[in-house]
Design a protein around this motif. Sequence first.
Motif, PDB file in Angstrom:
ATOM      1  N   GLN A 195      76.651  -7.215  -0.703  1.00 28.95           N
ATOM      2  CA  GLN A 195      77.468  -8.295  -1.396  1.00 28.95           C
ATOM      3  C   GLN A 195      76.347  -9.167  -2.002  1.00 28.95           C
ATOM      4  O   GLN A 195      76.102  -9.730  -3.062  1.00 28.95           O
ATOM      5  N   GLN A 196      75.231  -9.533  -1.002  1.00 33.44           N
ATOM      6  CA  GLN A 196      74.233 -10.279  -1.591  1.00 33.44           C
ATOM      7  C   GLN A 196      73.338  -9.374  -2.587  1.00 33.44           C
ATOM      8  O   GLN A 196      72.718 -10.150  -3.537  1.00 33.44           O
ATOM      9  N   PHE A 197      72.967  -8.122  -2.376  1.00 27.42           N
ATOM     10  CA  PHE A 197      72.338  -7.367  -3.504  1.00 27.42           C
ATOM     11  C   PHE A 197      73.012  -7.528  -4.744  1.00 27.42           C
ATOM     12  O   PHE A 197      72.410  -7.565  -6.132  1.00 27.42           O
ATOM     13  N   LEU A 198      74.461  -7.200  -4.551  1.00 27.45           N
ATOM     14  CA  LEU A 198      75.314  -7.289  -5.896  1.00 27.45           C
ATOM     15  C   LEU A 198      75.338  -8.476  -6.761  1.00 27.45           C
ATOM     16  O   LEU A 198      75.394  -8.676  -7.858  1.00 27.45           O
ATOM     17  N   LYS A 199      75.428  -9.486  -5.585  1.00 26.89           N
ATOM     18  CA  LYS A 199      75.254 -10.702  -6.338  1.00 26.89           C
ATOM     19  C   LYS A 199      74.174 -11.037  -7.278  1.00 26.89           C
ATOM     20  O   LYS A 199      74.343 -11.787  -8.322  1.00 26.89           O
ATOM     21  N   GLU A 200      73.113 -10.538  -6.895  1.00 27.44           N
ATOM     22  CA  GLU A 200      71.917 -10.876  -7.497  1.00 27.44           C
ATOM     23  C   GLU A 200      71.716  -9.899  -8.835  1.00 27.44           C
ATOM     24  O   GLU A 200      71.429 -10.269  -9.899  1.00 27.44           O
ATOM     25  N   ALA A 201      72.332  -8.941  -8.635  1.00 27.79           N
ATOM     26  CA  ALA A 201      72.605  -7.900  -9.655  1.00 27.79           C
ATOM     27  C   ALA A 201      73.617  -8.580 -10.778  1.00 27.79           C
ATOM     28  O   ALA A 201      73.312  -8.166 -11.971  1.00 27.79           O
ATOM     29  N   ALA A 202      74.411  -9.356 -10.391  1.00 26.30           N
ATOM     30  CA  ALA A 202      75.340  -9.722 -11.324  1.00 26.30           C
ATOM     31  C   ALA A 202      74.938 -10.868 -11.941  1.00 26.30           C
ATOM     32  O   ALA A 202      75.930 -11.428 -12.754  1.00 26.30           O
ATOM     33  N   ASN A 203      73.801 -11.333 -11.769  1.00 28.82           N
ATOM     34  CA  ASN A 203      73.340 -12.629 -12.297  1.00 28.82           C
ATOM     35  C   ASN A 203      72.933 -12.493 -13.860  1.00 28.82           C
ATOM     36  O   ASN A 203      71.763 -12.291 -14.219  1.00 28.82           O
ATOM     37  N   LEU A 204      73.749 -12.323 -14.810  1.00 24.87           N
ATOM     38  CA  LEU A 204      73.797 -11.843 -16.076  1.00 24.87           C
ATOM     39  C   LEU A 204      74.618 -12.759 -17.022  1.00 24.87           C
ATOM     40  O   LEU A 204      75.453 -13.393 -16.391  1.00 24.87           O
TER      41      LEU A 204
ATOM     42  N   ALA B  74      85.089  -2.326  -7.559  1.00 29.99           N
ATOM     43  CA  ALA B  74      83.957  -2.114  -7.000  1.00 29.99           C
ATOM     44  C   ALA B  74      84.169  -2.223  -5.551  1.00 29.99           C
ATOM     45  O   ALA B  74      84.104  -3.088  -4.773  1.00 29.99           O
ATOM     46  N   VAL B  75      83.991  -0.956  -4.819  1.00 30.49           N
ATOM     47  CA  VAL B  75      84.384  -0.730  -3.546  1.00 30.49           C
ATOM     48  C   VAL B  75      83.252  -0.254  -2.848  1.00 30.49           C
ATOM     49  O   VAL B  75      82.383   0.695  -3.185  1.00 30.49           O
ATOM     50  N   SER B  76      82.789  -0.951  -1.615  1.00 28.70           N
ATOM     51  CA  SER B  76      81.827  -0.493  -0.840  1.00 28.70           C
ATOM     52  C   SER B  76      82.556   0.393   0.334  1.00 28.70           C
ATOM     53  O   SER B  76      83.407  -0.148   1.098  1.00 28.70           O
ATOM     54  N   LEU B  77      81.711   1.497   0.900  1.00 30.33           N
ATOM     55  CA  LEU B  77      82.407   2.397   1.915  1.00 30.33           C
ATOM     56  C   LEU B  77      81.393   2.290   2.998  1.00 30.33           C
ATOM     57  O   LEU B  77      80.336   2.301   2.881  1.00 30.33           O
ATOM     58  N   GLY B  78      81.960   2.264   4.327  1.00 28.14           N
ATOM     59  CA  GLY B  78      81.447   2.508   5.387  1.00 28.14           C
ATOM     60  C   GLY B  78      81.126   3.973   6.068  1.00 28.14           C
ATOM     61  O   GLY B  78      80.522   4.196   6.905  1.00 28.14           O
ATOM     62  N   SER B  79      82.242   4.650   5.340  1.00 23.94           N
ATOM     63  CA  SER B  79      81.857   6.187   5.608  1.00 23.94           C
ATOM     64  C   SER B  79      81.391   6.914   4.440  1.00 23.94           C
ATOM     65  O   SER B  79      81.765   6.455   3.155  1.00 23.94           O
TER      66      SER B  79
ATOM     67  N   ASP C 278      78.359   3.461  -2.009  1.00 21.56           N
ATOM     68  CA  ASP C 278      78.317   4.385  -0.754  1.00 21.56           C
ATOM     69  C   ASP C 278      77.459   4.099   0.150  1.00 21.56           C
ATOM     70  O   ASP C 278      76.182   4.189   0.036  1.00 21.56           O
ATOM     71  N   GLN C 279      77.775   3.585   1.185  1.00 24.39           N
ATOM     72  CA  GLN C 279      77.058   3.382   2.674  1.00 24.39           C
ATOM     73  C   GLN C 279      75.698   2.514   2.103  1.00 24.39           C
ATOM     74  O   GLN C 279      74.774   3.160   2.448  1.00 24.39           O
ATOM     75  N   PHE C 280      75.846   1.348   1.759  1.00 21.12           N
ATOM     76  CA  PHE C 280      74.733   0.752   1.011  1.00 21.12           C
ATOM     77  C   PHE C 280      73.463   0.644   2.214  1.00 21.12           C
ATOM     78  O   PHE C 280      72.235   1.042   1.778  1.00 21.12           O
ATOM     79  N   GLY C 281      73.725   0.358   3.482  1.00 19.11           N
ATOM     80  CA  GLY C 281      72.745  -0.009   4.352  1.00 19.11           C
ATOM     81  C   GLY C 281      71.923   1.474   4.579  1.00 19.11           C
ATOM     82  O   GLY C 281      70.747   1.399   5.158  1.00 19.11           O
ATOM     83  N   TYR C 282      72.530   2.513   4.174  1.00 22.14           N
ATOM     84  CA  TYR C 282      71.802   3.756   4.244  1.00 22.14           C
ATOM     85  C   TYR C 282      70.793   4.289   3.302  1.00 22.14           C
ATOM     86  O   TYR C 282      70.238   5.114   3.283  1.00 22.14           O
TER      87      TYR C 282
END
Lengths: 234, 234
Positions: A24-33, A105-110, A150-154
Amino acid sequence: MIGGGFIKTLVVVGHPQIEDSSTQQFLKEAANLPDVIWHPVTSFAVNVAAEQALIKQADRLVLQFPLYWYSAPAILKNWLDQVLTRHFVYPAAMGGLVGKELGIAVSLGSPAKNFAAGAGEDFSISQIMIPFQALANKTQMTFLPTFIIDQFGYQSDDTKANLLIDYQRYLTQERLGHFDDKTNWLIGQLTDLITTVPEEKRQRLTLILEEIKNNQATLDDLQMNIKMIHDMED
Amino acid sequence: MIGGGFIKTLVVVGHPQIEDSSTQQFLKEAANLPDVIWHPVTSFAVNVAAEQALIKQADRLVLQFPLYWYSAPAILKNWLDQVLTRHFVYPAAMGGLVGKELGIAVSLGSPAKNFAAGAGEDFSISQIMIPFQALANKTQMTFLPTFIIDQFGYQSDDTKANLLIDYQRYLTQERLGHFDDKTNWLIGQLTDLITTVPEEKRQRLTLILEEIKNNQATLDDLQMNIKMIHDMED
């Protein structure tokens, strides 16, 4: 004004620990438009009138959340239950959502590839999003293709860079899912950027921009030719 | 023990104004049965360990709610988000839900017949329940057919009487959806009832019970004959 469009977008973020989520912090910066309002829901106590006013001024409403048990987290469901009152959305012809677009906009854990018949999750993301599609239909909104994180952390840094561009397009591009539009959107972004850089860089960027435009024109010509050939064959 | 079975059922009711809902009050009275626990969720503050203990002792978990924007109300979604922790449900082979049944009892504000492609709601109830079916699959529960309460306020007294029986069966009957089982379930109910009535009524009820059993036996014979005829035709 982004990419030639005038889309105003409201991103309603429902995440129980939004500050702790690197996604969410990554997307927040990206959404600074420009023309994008980043709007985290942080409480079950909702100011209904204020939220409805926020929605009214948007062309596109994006509900953004991690998938919790195949649906939105309770904090976002509560926002929907509270804010989308009968009085606000009906009668649909005059309702507060008519003609707007609804994106998810959905983030997935699997892994996203598991969401398919016979794979680990049995159902597709489109099937899982049916309740939101039904909401869009009922309130006369246009339902957009779901944006999947899709599994942002990976993800690798390259993938994240692409995700950033695709996410910005999802929030701001006038028509989604059209082949030409990615380039046109990038041309728009670059045109805006050129006006903000120092004189000495401007000339170089303008040359790059012309090159991209020429490529796009060539691509358009090629597609037109291919279409004509196909039409003659039929 | 109901209808010959030993099903223990936990009914988790998620309704923001449960006391004001005539539907829920009607169902609450109907659910006043042995081996059925009526468990309204009345707060967003959930005692996770206590809820998990309640689930563990049940064979069947019924999530009961009015359909709010094509999903459960936030108060029930919050219960799912909080109670069904990773630690509780995984690894699935040893998880706290494995082998149980998951039922959904949903009350509708618009007519059930509208939930179909081309009708007012576009999607079927089965499609709208996919997130719950996905949850059942993931946690190795058996997903039951959804129990639909169709615009309760508009129903006749006769329809409500049938709803009561069908709802009690949904909570207590061992196998759902089998043709014979409705009669067998009623026979079980009557058998239980007979032990509780005064001597003078017992004889009469026993005669009625025998009559029902005979009818069921005749019906079984008829079905067997029809099956044999079909088998010979093939």
